[in-house]
Design an enzyme around this catalytic site. Structure first.
Site, PDB file in Angstrom:
ATOM      1  N   HIS A 173       0.657  -1.221  -0.083  1.00  0.00           N
ATOM      2  CA  HIS A 173       0.078   0.019  -0.184  1.00  0.00           C
ATOM      3  C   HIS A 173       0.813   1.154   0.103  1.00  0.00           C
ATOM      4  O   HIS A 173       2.020   1.366   0.739  1.00  0.00           O
ATOM      5  CB  HIS A 173      -0.973  -0.229   1.153  1.00  0.00           C
ATOM      6  CG  HIS A 173      -0.731  -0.105   2.612  1.00  0.00           C
ATOM      7  ND1 HIS A 173      -0.202   1.146   3.211  1.00  0.00           N
ATOM      8  CD2 HIS A 173      -0.285  -0.906   3.247  1.00  0.00           C
ATOM      9  CE1 HIS A 173      -0.040   0.903   4.581  1.00  0.00           C
ATOM     10  NE2 HIS A 173       0.083  -0.306   4.520  1.00  0.00           N
ATOM     11  N   GLU A 224      -5.161   1.704   2.172  1.00  0.00           N
ATOM     12  CA  GLU A 224      -5.138   0.405   3.133  1.00  0.00           C
ATOM     13  C   GLU A 224      -5.305   0.650   4.509  1.00  0.00           C
ATOM     14  O   GLU A 224      -6.190   0.076   5.132  1.00  0.00           O
ATOM     15  CB  GLU A 224      -3.840  -0.068   2.841  1.00  0.00           C
ATOM     16  CG  GLU A 224      -3.555  -1.567   3.657  1.00  0.00           C
ATOM     17  CD  GLU A 224      -3.123  -1.451   4.945  1.00  0.00           C
ATOM     18  OE1 GLU A 224      -3.098  -2.364   5.751  1.00  0.00           O
ATOM     19  OE2 GLU A 224      -2.882  -0.438   5.565  1.00  0.00           O
TER      20      GLU A 224
HETATM   21 CO    CO Z   1      -0.447   0.734   9.167  1.00  0.00          CO
HETATM   22 ZN    ZN Z   2       0.656  -1.099   6.423  1.00  0.00          ZN
END
Ligand code: CO
Ligand code: ZN
Length: 365
Positions: free
Chosen positions: A72, A218
């Site tokens: 992410h 994320e």
């Molecule tokens: Co994190």
């Molecule tokens: Zn992470």
């Protein structure tokens, strides 16, 4: 063995990505940097509606198995919720925050006109009551001082409700030379790891179509991974993220989870998902074959993109490769460059093992 050259090359990538800004939902700066880096490393690179970057390194043909790696690109941050008449900024958090670490920090506010500096101020101890000295201040009681004296002045600098804020902190080496510290190793080390993996894969043959996905949002619910896994529809998915290394002073060895410098961690489980047994077995087999040190990880909190990939369409076998990191979600995260480089080597070696035959075996119960 990880060479000095490998560590230096990885450090350059890690510093570039961790120093960049990309709070969840506002991943503009970091996305641009990754696009520049990844363009020459893959056969095809594109972005989707949500802003995920998908880089495809083609395998033998279109029908070859698809392996998806996800790291992410977003980081936790703060966001301006109010500007008062004297120009002090009130804010709230994006992602999982520990309010304890906020007072006394220097921050960068992303405004419509560029970046400005601010500080999270507080009352000096001289004039605190004994109770106040012991208190953890809630985020709603904190403020950012950007050095202006009115709301108008703040607005002239481009500050608005909705401007995002990150720690003003650059990556640096610690005294122990392979240990580095920075603000957003979660998950810019995963981003660097995937880029470095692509570099390694460019030197070898692989049957599978390799999708390196740089996911958004994320930290606020694995959102980018969810939609990108749907569109790719992979045969196997691997999240690449930090995990907790609690191997610090005063903590019992049984509570360390992972240790710095003992290799990337092959995740058994966390609160988001349980790794597919055959996926984690292959990761272990590959690490042993390639002489890559590794550790096994059972984590009782936290989740990664793997949890979202797992539930795409009719389901995807998933695993996670973690980079042990101390002090996650703080401005002084610490990791070991050897673990980081070794994570890339493990991922590249894993990608090479993804064949039609293995996928058939994977799906047979
Ligand atoms: Co994190
Ligand atoms: Zn992470």
């Amino acid at each position: 063995m990880v060479t000095e050259e490998e560590k230096a090359a990885f450090f350059t990538l890690l510093k570039k990505f961790s120093d960049a800004i990309g709070v969840s939902g506002h991943e503009f700066e970091i996305r641009k940097l990754i696009m520049e880096e990844v363009n020459d490393l893959a056969d095809k690179v594109w972005t989707d509606r949500m802003g995920n970057i998908i880089a495809l390194k083609k395998g033998v043909d279109e029908n070859a198995p698809k392996v998806m790696f996800a790291a992410h690109i977003d980081e936790i941050g703060l966001i301006v919720s109010h500007i008062d008449n004297r120009g002090f900024l009130r804010f709230t958090g994006i992602g999982g925050w520990n309010e304890r670490i906020l007072p006394g920090q220097r921050v960068i506010v992303m405004t419509s006109k560029g970046k400005i500096r601010g500080v999270i101020g507080m009352k000096p101890p001289h004039i605190m009551t004994p109770e106040e000295k012991k208190q953890v201040l809630e985020m709603s009681k904190l403020f950012i001082d950007i050095g202006v004296s009115s709301k108008e002045e703040a607005e002239k600098l481009g500050v608005k409700v909705g401007s995002v804020i990150v720690f003003d902190r650059e990556v640096a080496r610690l005294g122990g030379s392979d240990k580095v510290t920075g603000k957003a190793f979660d998950d810019r080390v995963g981003v660097a790891s995937l880029i470095y993996m692509l570099k390694l894969l460019n030197k070898v043959e692989h049957e599978a179509n390799v999708y390196a996905v740089f996911t958004v949002q994320e930290e606020i619910g694995l959102k980018g991974a969810r939609v990108s896994a749907f569109s790719i529809n992979p045969d196997v998915g691997i999240a690449v993220d930090v995990t907790i290394a609690n191997d610090i002073a005063g903590v019992d060895e049984k509570d360390w989870i992972t240790q710095l410098g003992k290799g990337p961690a092959i995740k058994i489980m966390d609160r988001g998902n349980i790794s597919h047994p055959k996926v984690r077995e292959l990761l272990i087999r590959v690490a042993e074959k390639e002489n890559i040190p590794y550790q096994l990880e059972v984590l009782t909190g936290g989740a990664t993109d793997a949890a979202a990939i797992q539930l795409a369409r009719e389901g995807v076998p998933v695993g996670t490769v973690s980079i042990p990191t101390r002090y996650i979600h703080s401005p002084i995260e610490v990791l070991d460059l050897n673990d980081a480089v070794n994570s890339s080597k493990l991922l590249a070696a894993f990608a090479k093992e993804i064949t039609r035959e293995w996928v058939k075996e994977l799906n047979a119960w």
